[in-house]
Each structure stands twice: as C-alpha cells, then as structure tokens.
Write a protein that holds these residues in place. Structure first.
Motif, PDB file in Angstrom:
ATOM      1  N   CYS A  90      34.193  31.173  34.994  1.00  0.00           N
ATOM      2  CA  CYS A  90      35.020  31.268  36.038  1.00  0.00           C
ATOM      3  C   CYS A  90      34.756  32.561  36.845  1.00  0.00           C
ATOM      4  O   CYS A  90      34.691  33.597  36.434  1.00  0.00           O
ATOM      5  N   GLU A  91      34.422  32.469  38.173  1.00  0.00           N
ATOM      6  CA  GLU A  91      34.398  33.605  39.016  1.00  0.00           C
ATOM      7  C   GLU A  91      35.088  33.597  40.307  1.00  0.00           C
ATOM      8  O   GLU A  91      35.834  32.480  40.777  1.00  0.00           O
ATOM      9  N   ILE A  92      35.275  34.771  40.872  1.00  0.00           N
ATOM     10  CA  ILE A  92      36.045  34.873  42.136  1.00  0.00           C
ATOM     11  C   ILE A  92      34.821  35.032  43.384  1.00  0.00           C
ATOM     12  O   ILE A  92      33.938  35.934  43.213  1.00  0.00           O
TER      13      ILE A  92
ATOM     14  N   GLY B 141      30.687  31.921  49.550  1.00  0.00           N
ATOM     15  CA  GLY B 141      30.012  31.702  48.286  1.00  0.00           C
ATOM     16  C   GLY B 141      29.447  32.764  47.354  1.00  0.00           C
ATOM     17  O   GLY B 141      28.996  32.363  46.446  1.00  0.00           O
ATOM     18  N   GLU B 142      29.585  33.757  47.577  1.00  0.00           N
ATOM     19  CA  GLU B 142      29.175  35.283  46.904  1.00  0.00           C
ATOM     20  C   GLU B 142      30.350  35.416  46.047  1.00  0.00           C
ATOM     21  O   GLU B 142      31.359  35.543  46.078  1.00  0.00           O
ATOM     22  N   ILE B 143      29.550  35.696  44.741  1.00  0.00           N
ATOM     23  CA  ILE B 143      30.426  36.203  43.843  1.00  0.00           C
ATOM     24  C   ILE B 143      31.044  37.689  43.810  1.00  0.00           C
ATOM     25  O   ILE B 143      30.295  38.808  44.085  1.00  0.00           O
ATOM     26  N   LEU B 144      32.344  37.795  43.688  1.00  0.00           N
ATOM     27  CA  LEU B 144      32.904  39.123  44.264  1.00  0.00           C
ATOM     28  C   LEU B 144      32.984  40.132  42.726  1.00  0.00           C
ATOM     29  O   LEU B 144      33.243  39.707  41.798  1.00  0.00           O
ATOM     30  N   PRO B 145      32.981  41.408  43.036  1.00  0.00           N
ATOM     31  CA  PRO B 145      33.274  42.192  41.847  1.00  0.00           C
ATOM     32  C   PRO B 145      34.537  42.017  41.301  1.00  0.00           C
ATOM     33  O   PRO B 145      35.532  41.444  41.819  1.00  0.00           O
ATOM     34  N   GLN B 146      34.601  42.224  39.911  1.00  0.00           N
ATOM     35  CA  GLN B 146      35.962  42.249  39.122  1.00  0.00           C
ATOM     36  C   GLN B 146      36.927  43.054  39.931  1.00  0.00           C
ATOM     37  O   GLN B 146      36.762  44.250  40.139  1.00  0.00           O
ATOM     38  N   GLY B 147      38.077  42.536  39.901  1.00  0.00           N
ATOM     39  CA  GLY B 147      39.168  43.084  40.626  1.00  0.00           C
ATOM     40  C   GLY B 147      39.628  42.889  42.113  1.00  0.00           C
ATOM     41  O   GLY B 147      40.824  42.879  42.470  1.00  0.00           O
TER      42      GLY B 147
ATOM     43  N   GLU C  26      38.469  33.123  46.350  1.00  0.00           N
ATOM     44  CA  GLU C  26      38.758  31.791  45.732  1.00  0.00           C
ATOM     45  C   GLU C  26      38.183  31.858  44.190  1.00  0.00           C
ATOM     46  O   GLU C  26      37.143  32.187  43.979  1.00  0.00           O
ATOM     47  N   ILE C  27      39.065  31.383  43.416  1.00  0.00           N
ATOM     48  CA  ILE C  27      38.899  31.014  42.140  1.00  0.00           C
ATOM     49  C   ILE C  27      37.870  29.775  42.131  1.00  0.00           C
ATOM     50  O   ILE C  27      37.958  28.806  42.342  1.00  0.00           O
ATOM     51  N   CYS C  28      36.576  29.783  41.488  1.00  0.00           N
ATOM     52  CA  CYS C  28      35.653  28.944  41.284  1.00  0.00           C
ATOM     53  C   CYS C  28      35.164  28.728  39.658  1.00  0.00           C
ATOM     54  O   CYS C  28      35.025  29.559  38.879  1.00  0.00           O
ATOM     55  N   VAL C  29      35.121  27.486  39.325  1.00  0.00           N
ATOM     56  CA  VAL C  29      34.711  27.250  38.176  1.00  0.00           C
ATOM     57  C   VAL C  29      33.327  26.367  38.105  1.00  0.00           C
ATOM     58  O   VAL C  29      33.191  25.471  38.736  1.00  0.00           O
TER      59      VAL C  29
END
Length: 523
Positions: free
Chosen positions: A350-352, A357-363, A367-370
């Motif tokens: 699970c990533e944000i 479509g780029e994965i964002l840093p924690q926090g 969009e929630i993507c799985v």
C-alpha cells in the motif's frame, strides 16, 4: 486454494460439528457439505461451464448460503444481489452481468415473475424453499438435486478463475461488475486468519448479523475453515443479535458503524448482555465516530477491530487490531490512532501516490494505491474502466489519505463522489437521475453530509423550476420507490441556485464544504 477449500478444510476436521445455526436449527458440516456437492453436481450435469454467472436472491439463510457454496464447488461465479435492493437494481445487475442461473426464495417469487421477461439470459430458475408456481420453468431445490450424488466433483481450478462479480457504481451511475477470483478472495481470508489469535484447536463462533451478500458472507469463510460455527441472524433486529451473543458464546462478528450506534443507544447495555465471549467485534465499510468508538470499547471490551477495503480489493486493505485500540499502558489509544484504519495488511503493498503516479514520502497526502493478490482481476466487460483503475499493477482506490509515522493508514477524503451511508455505497449520479425525473426539479446535486448515526447521510440540494413548489418528503418518497431506502436522501435542501464553475458544472466540493466545515474529517 480454491474458495470452496475454506469450507472443506473445516468439513474434514469437524464433520459432525455445527457449521451453521439458524433459528436454533443446527446444520452440520456433513449436511451442508453434502448438499453443496449435490448442487454442484446438478449444475455440472446441466453442462454449465466454469465461471458461469449465478445469483442467489434471498435474505440471510443457511440454505441460500449453501447454494453459494455449491456454485463455487462447481467453479462457477457468484453475483451477489441484495435482498433489500430495489427490484430494478437487481434486474439490471442480473442482466448486465449475464446471469444464467438464479436461486431464489419464495418471498421474492412475485417480483421475479414480473421481471422474468426482461431476463432472457437466465436458463435455470431454482426456488430454494419450495415450489414457486408463478415463476415459469422454475424447480424446487430439493427436487432438482434429489438424484444427484453427494460426492465432491473433481475439477481443475485456476486461481485466476472469476468466482465473484459484485456490483459497484460509477460516475455515470451504472453499476460496474468487479471481478474477484479464487486468488483475491483467498487473500482476503488469509488476512483474517493471519490477524486473529485463535489457537490451533480453537473453533470460533461467527455471528452473521450483517447481510451475507455484503460482508458477513465472506467473513464466514475463515471461521468455517477452522471448523467453527456461523450463527445466521435472519432479520436486522438488534434484539436477535444481542440475544445470540451469550446464547452461542459468539467470538466474532461484523457490523457497520450505524448499527453499532443503535446498540450503544440501548440504556445499560453493558449490564444487560454478557459480552465476555467476544474476541473480535469488527467494524468498517464506513467511517466511525471516534467518540462512538471509545464508547464501544467501554461497552463491549477491548475487542473492537477496524477494517478498510473496497469491492476491488475485498475487505482487507488495512486492519486496526483490538490491541491497537489501546496504548502501551492498556488505556484507550489516542484519537489520532482511533481515527486511522490501521496498518496495511501483510499480503499487499500500500502506497500513497500523486496524480502522476509517483509514490509520495511517508506523511504526505495523496491517493491510496494498492497492489498484490488481493486486487480484483478487473471490471466485467469494461476494459476501459479497468485500465483507468488498474495502472502499472496498482489499484487506484480513489481514496485520499496518508500513512503516519507509525505506519497507520488514514483516509481523509475521496476523489470520487461516492457516499458511504451506514456501510452501503451510494452513487450520487444514480440518485440525481431520479430527482431530475420530477417535473418540478430544475437541477440538483447529491452529496454526503456528516451524520452521527450513519457516518454519512445522503442529502439532496435541489434547484426548482421557476414557480414550482414541492415538499421534500415527496422527493424522498420518489427516490425510495425507485432506488430503495438506503439510497434515498435523508434530507433535501432547496436553493435558489447551485454553485457552478465557469462552464456550468455544479461544484460539489463547494457544496460539501458548507456541511463539513466544522468537522475534523471530510469523509
């Protein structure tokens, strides 16, 4: 594993034990297992191939669920239809998803008889609980299977065979069919089995109080895989489910927040009912009030278990386990923790992501993507819609959120306009189409607004034609007639003019802001 293997594992280990209880009637694993084999063999004898679409139009009922097990045993595909849906909604789903076999209860025979001419694709009509003389060509279940063997059919199963096509909605209001497979549903079951703390020889008791066509059916599978018992409640009556908990020493069950709120409104509930057998009181399908959640922990004990999922990734994207509702000292956890949906499940990633479509840093929020085996195969006969939702192996949920420093997932908003009211999905455009059909309505917008009881309540904001007047209750009644009570607005506001963009599009975001301004969340 094939989906039927979850039942068969319990059948082999506890053949004479109670697989299901309904109205004090016990159904052994042998009884249900053998009947499901007869159903499967009857389907195969008529030449239905794997992935044939089948549906069961019934309320919560052990015999109806046995039909589901039977069609799965034949490696066929289940189309869940809700007993509380409008007849037109179920007709659309059965037709659009190419249903060929329909099992039904006598209580729905008159409605089905009226719809029969509009469902030419259905080849076999089977009445679960007797004869239905009004439904042409129908046969009673017992008569249909009486000469069939009770042996397990030996079938080759591919884990990517489709075993469920579940209706959801979209921006056009027309339901899409979410195709889940042996692989995705076994991952759902595995998540629950990995997360519980039952001992190897311990047999849970699951209370199916919510609709088995919605959540309670799938949640029964991990229980029966352990040789446990599912207690089926046939009516949405709080008194029945509360009586069942101490009577059968229930260890686990699921309810949407709106029903939990009703239970919490019962005076001195904690003193009236023995909840000591409970291990997992699961909630989800809609946001839950943090204050109500604290009250639930106080009333039911440290057994609350939150979950987050969607039809496209069934029911188990993340979990907030009972122990995570407490802090290190055993006290109720912080509001920040309780407002989360828990940590992502172990068999998915699970990533944000941002809009690129780029994965964002924690926090950071996005969009929630799985991705992983939990994710659906796609939408039935809708490759364009599938491509929009499944991108580069990722399911784009349409939910906006973030993952905090401790790894807990928070949902803060939705990209889509879907409303979750009492655990049921409501798609505004579907309601708007009904409202627009009234001659007094010029324009309208349907949104979700905060509601202490339902999580979100459906509200219609209506602009009338010049010189027209209409009572709000008349519009609500119209929607109930066309869509059923779940999707009908709970309230109607009349305005002189809806807010619009320069090109004339109604700005729902601005409408929603008026009602959510004083809340901590936007969902």
């Amino acid at each position: 594993m094939a989906i039927i293997d979850f039942f068969d594992r319990g059948w082999r280990g506890n053949p004479q034990g109670s697989a299901y209880i309904q109205d004090d009637r016990h159904y052994s694993f042998d009884e249900v297992g053998q009947q499901s084999c007869r159903i499967a063999n009857a389907l195969l004898a008529e030449g239905f191939p794997k992935e044939t679409k089948s549906a069961i139009w019934a309320g919560n009922d052990v015999n109806a669920w046995t039909c589901t097990l039977g069609l799965w045993r034949a490696n066929m595909c289940w189309i869940p239809v809700g007993a509380r849906n409008s007849a037109e909604e179920n007709r659309y789903v059965l037709d659009a998803f190419d249903c060929e076999v329909l099992f039904f209860q006598q209580a729905f025979a008159d409605t089905i008889a009226q719809l029969q001419p509009q469902l030419p694709g259905i080849k076999r009509w089977i009445c679960i609980d007797g004869e239905a003389t009004g439904v042409a060509g129908s046969v009673s279940l017992n008569r249909w299977v009486e000469n069939q063997p009770a042996d397990r059919p030996q079938l080759a199963v591919d884990l990517d065979d489709v075993i469920m096509v579940s209706a959801t909605g979209g921006t056009t209001g027309a339901p899409k069919g979410v195709m889940n497979t042996h692989r995705s549903v076994q991952t759902f079951c595995a998540h629950f089995l990995l997360g519980n703390a039952y001992a190897a020889n311990e047999r849970p008791v699951n209370l199916a109080a919510a609709p088995m066509t919605h959540t309670a059916g799938l949640l029964s599978l991990p229980c029966t895989s352990l040789g446990g018992t599912v207690v089926v409640v046939t009516k949405p009556d709080p008194a029945l489910l509360l009586a069942a908990i101490p009577q059968y020493r229930v260890t686990e069950f699921f309810l949407p927040p709106t029903v939990i709120y009703r239970l919490l409104d019962i005076p001195q509930l904690k003193d009236k009912v023995d909840f000591s057998s409970l291990r997992y009181f699961m909630y989800g399908a809609a946001p839950m009030s943090v204050e109500k959640l604290k009250q639930a922990i106080e009333t039911f004990g440290p057994v609350m278990a939150g979950g987050y999922g969607q039809t496209e990734a069934p029911g188990s994207i993340a979990f907030l386990r009972p122990v995570e509702h407490l802090d290190a000292s055993g006290n109720v956890a912080s509001d920040e923790r309780l407002s989360s949906v828990g940590r992502p499940s172990p068999l998915i990633r699970c990533e944000i992501m941002n809009d690129a479509g780029e994965i964002l840093p924690q926090g950071e929020s996005g969009e929630i993507c799985v991705r992983g085996d939990l994710v659906m195969k796609g939408y039935y006969k809708a490759p364009d819609k599938t491509a929009e939702t499944l991108c580069n192996g990722w399911l784009h949920t349409g939910d906006i959120g973030h993952i905090d420093a401790e790894g807990y997932l928070h949902i803060t908003d939705r990209k889509k306009d879907m409303i979750i009211s009492g655990g049921f999905n409501v798609y505004p455009s579907e309601v708007e189409q009904v409202l627009w059909s009234h001659p007094a309505v010029q324009d309208c917008a349907v949104i979700g607004v905060p509601d202490e009881h339902w999580g979100e309540a459906v509200k219609a904001v209506v602009e009338l034609n010049a010189g027209q007047e209409i009572d709000a209750q008349e519009l609500i009644a119209l929607c109930k007639e066309k869509l059923g009570s779940v999707k009908a607005p709970k309230s109607v506001d009349f305005v002189q003019a809806l807010p619009r963009s320069p090109v004339g599009k109604v700005l729902k975001k601005d409408l929603r802001a008026r009602y959510w301004a004083d809340t901590r969340r936007s969902i």
